[in-house]
Design a protein around this motif. Structure first.
Motif, short mmCIF file in Angstrom:
data_model
loop_
_atom_site.label_atom_id
_atom_site.label_comp_id
_atom_site.label_asym_id
_atom_site.label_seq_id
_atom_site.Cartn_x
_atom_site.Cartn_y
_atom_site.Cartn_z
N ARG A 218 -3.46 2.63 8.45
CA ARG A 218 -3.71 3.10 7.04
C ARG A 218 -4.50 4.22 7.12
O ARG A 218 -4.13 5.06 6.12
CB ARG A 218 -4.43 1.88 6.37
CG ARG A 218 -3.68 0.69 5.82
CD ARG A 218 -4.76 -0.16 5.05
NE ARG A 218 -4.85 0.53 3.60
CZ ARG A 218 -5.77 0.08 2.63
NH1 ARG A 218 -6.19 -1.26 2.82
NH2 ARG A 218 -5.94 0.57 1.56
N SER A 219 -5.40 4.55 8.00
CA SER A 219 -6.36 5.91 8.12
C SER A 219 -5.34 6.99 8.30
O SER A 219 -5.46 7.88 7.91
CB SER A 219 -7.18 5.55 9.24
OG SER A 219 -8.53 4.50 8.73
N ILE B 235 -0.85 11.53 3.74
CA ILE B 235 -0.57 11.65 2.32
C ILE B 235 -1.35 12.89 1.83
O ILE B 235 -1.13 13.66 0.78
CB ILE B 235 -1.04 10.43 1.52
CG1 ILE B 235 0.29 9.34 1.88
CG2 ILE B 235 -0.89 10.60 0.07
CD1 ILE B 235 -0.06 7.90 1.33
N LYS B 236 -2.57 12.69 2.01
CA LYS B 236 -3.47 13.72 1.91
C LYS B 236 -3.30 15.24 2.13
O LYS B 236 -3.05 16.23 1.21
CB LYS B 236 -4.95 13.50 2.36
CG LYS B 236 -6.18 14.60 1.91
CD LYS B 236 -7.48 14.47 2.32
CE LYS B 236 -8.52 15.18 1.87
NZ LYS B 236 -9.84 14.84 2.48
N PHE C 195 0.80 -1.05 -0.10
CA PHE C 195 -0.06 0.03 -0.10
C PHE C 195 0.81 0.99 -0.03
O PHE C 195 0.41 2.19 -0.51
CB PHE C 195 -0.93 0.08 1.24
CG PHE C 195 -2.15 -1.02 1.03
CD1 PHE C 195 -3.18 -0.90 0.55
CD2 PHE C 195 -1.77 -2.29 1.67
CE1 PHE C 195 -4.05 -1.70 0.60
CE2 PHE C 195 -2.71 -3.21 1.94
CZ PHE C 195 -3.89 -2.94 0.94
N PHE C 196 2.21 1.16 0.87
CA PHE C 196 2.99 2.38 0.88
C PHE C 196 4.14 1.97 1.15
O PHE C 196 4.21 0.87 1.90
CB PHE C 196 2.42 3.46 1.69
CG PHE C 196 1.72 2.97 2.81
CD1 PHE C 196 2.42 2.52 4.05
CD2 PHE C 196 0.47 3.09 3.17
CE1 PHE C 196 1.83 2.01 5.01
CE2 PHE C 196 -0.25 2.53 4.41
CZ PHE C 196 0.64 2.25 5.31
N GLU D 244 -3.12 7.81 5.44
CA GLU D 244 -4.05 8.59 4.46
C GLU D 244 -4.07 9.76 4.66
O GLU D 244 -3.89 10.61 3.69
CB GLU D 244 -5.19 7.66 4.11
CG GLU D 244 -4.79 6.28 3.45
CD GLU D 244 -6.23 5.44 3.37
OE1 GLU D 244 -7.12 5.75 3.87
OE2 GLU D 244 -6.28 4.15 2.80
N LYS D 245 -4.30 10.18 5.89
CA LYS D 245 -4.18 11.32 6.15
C LYS D 245 -3.12 12.32 5.95
O LYS D 245 -3.25 13.54 5.39
CB LYS D 245 -4.86 11.68 7.49
CG LYS D 245 -6.30 11.22 7.90
CD LYS D 245 -6.45 11.05 9.55
CE LYS D 245 -7.94 10.71 9.85
NZ LYS D 245 -7.95 10.74 11.39
N ASN E 11 5.86 10.36 1.05
CA ASN E 11 4.49 9.49 1.19
C ASN E 11 5.02 7.98 1.63
O ASN E 11 4.31 7.04 1.05
CB ASN E 11 3.74 9.59 0.03
CG ASN E 11 3.31 11.16 -0.44
OD1 ASN E 11 3.12 11.88 0.70
ND2 ASN E 11 3.37 11.23 -1.79
#
Length: 266
Positions: free
Chosen positions: A254-255, A261-262, A100-101, A258-259, A154
């Motif tokens: 993951r949550s 990265i956003k 995923f990353f 993702e924050k 990221n």
């Protein structure tokens, strides 16, 4: 030398402890009574040394944090007693999330490359820091290590600190969160005994819950103690080896990633 505990000092102590000749056991304190003899000049010097050490560390931590924020790197500082299962937690996390990353790990131990080798066996990138007598990682060392690793934008960086529930609580490394790992093979009163660490942590993982039928560990009592010390701490109970409730941990991770990265994309 560590200004908190004196690690790295040849004597292993930051102060001079002189026992009473006839030492008596105190049932209230559950410890031996002793005199702690320091003149005021020496005491002042040690306090100043500690303040200077932490202030210097905080300067490097701030630099690290700015770098991580600028490059979208989500950083966790994993802390625990020795043997709580930090490395196993990371190994299983990498297996699930590596597609995923990008993931990198900085391993802290007093000796050996064993934990870094375990991380590399998963295909993850790892750099080992051997601290010798020192009982914790510091921000300057993390800054040097992350440059050697060449951490990608990221990405997720996990810092596995030296097994110790005392000094790492005071040393900011520039991480987004401290994650304290507590296994059910330890005492359920650890959050009270080592309150500074649980107060400093944002997340507490109760690990090895598959062993609950075989140990005397009260999960509800442990959680109550942790919340008493830190009402906002996020608590996850899981088994890193058996996978019990592991999805709650990876979902949180993951949550959070993702924050970051956003936010970096804005």
């Amino acid at each position: 030398m560590c200004g908190i505990c004196g690690c790295g000092d040849s004597g292993g102590q930051s102060g001079k402890f002189v026992p009473i000749k006839n030492m008596s056991f105190s049932p209230v304190m559950s410890s031996f009574q002793y005199h702690h003899r320091e003149d005021s000049v020496e005491k002042s010097r040690l306090i100043q040394m500690e303040v200077d050490l932490l202030s210097k560390n905080n300067v490097y931590a701030t630099k690290n944090r700015h770098y991580f924020q600028e490059h979208g790197v989500f950083v966790l500082n994993l802390v625990s007693s020795p043997g709580a299962g930090k490395t196993t937690l990371l190994v299983e996390t990498i297996k699930i999330l590596k597609n995923f990353f990008p993931i990198a790990v900085i391993e802290g131990d007093q000796q050996t490359q064993h934990d870094a080798d375990r991380i590399r066996a998963t295909g993850g990138r790892a750099l080992q820091i051997n601290t010798g007598r020192a009982c914790h990682l510091d921000a300057q060392g993390i800054g040097s290590a992350m440059m050697q690793l060449g951490i990608e934008n990221n990405s997720f960086l996990a810092i596995e600190n030296v097994g110790n529930l005392v000094c790492p609580s005071a040393f900011d490394l520039g991480e987004a969160h401290k994650v304290v790992v507590l296994s059910v093979t330890e005492g359920d009163d650890k959050p009270l005994k080592y309150a500074d660490m649980f107060y400093a942590a944002d997340v507490m993982i109760i690990n090895k819950i598959d062993l609950l039928p075989y140990v005397d560990f009260d999960v509800a009592r442990c959680i109550a103690f942790a919340l008493q010390v830190n009402p906002s701490i996020h608590i996850i109970s899981l088994s890193a080896t058996k996978g019990d409730n592991f999805g709650e941990w990876t979902h949180w991770l993951r949550s959070s990633m993702e924050k970051v990265i956003k936010s970096h994309a804005l």
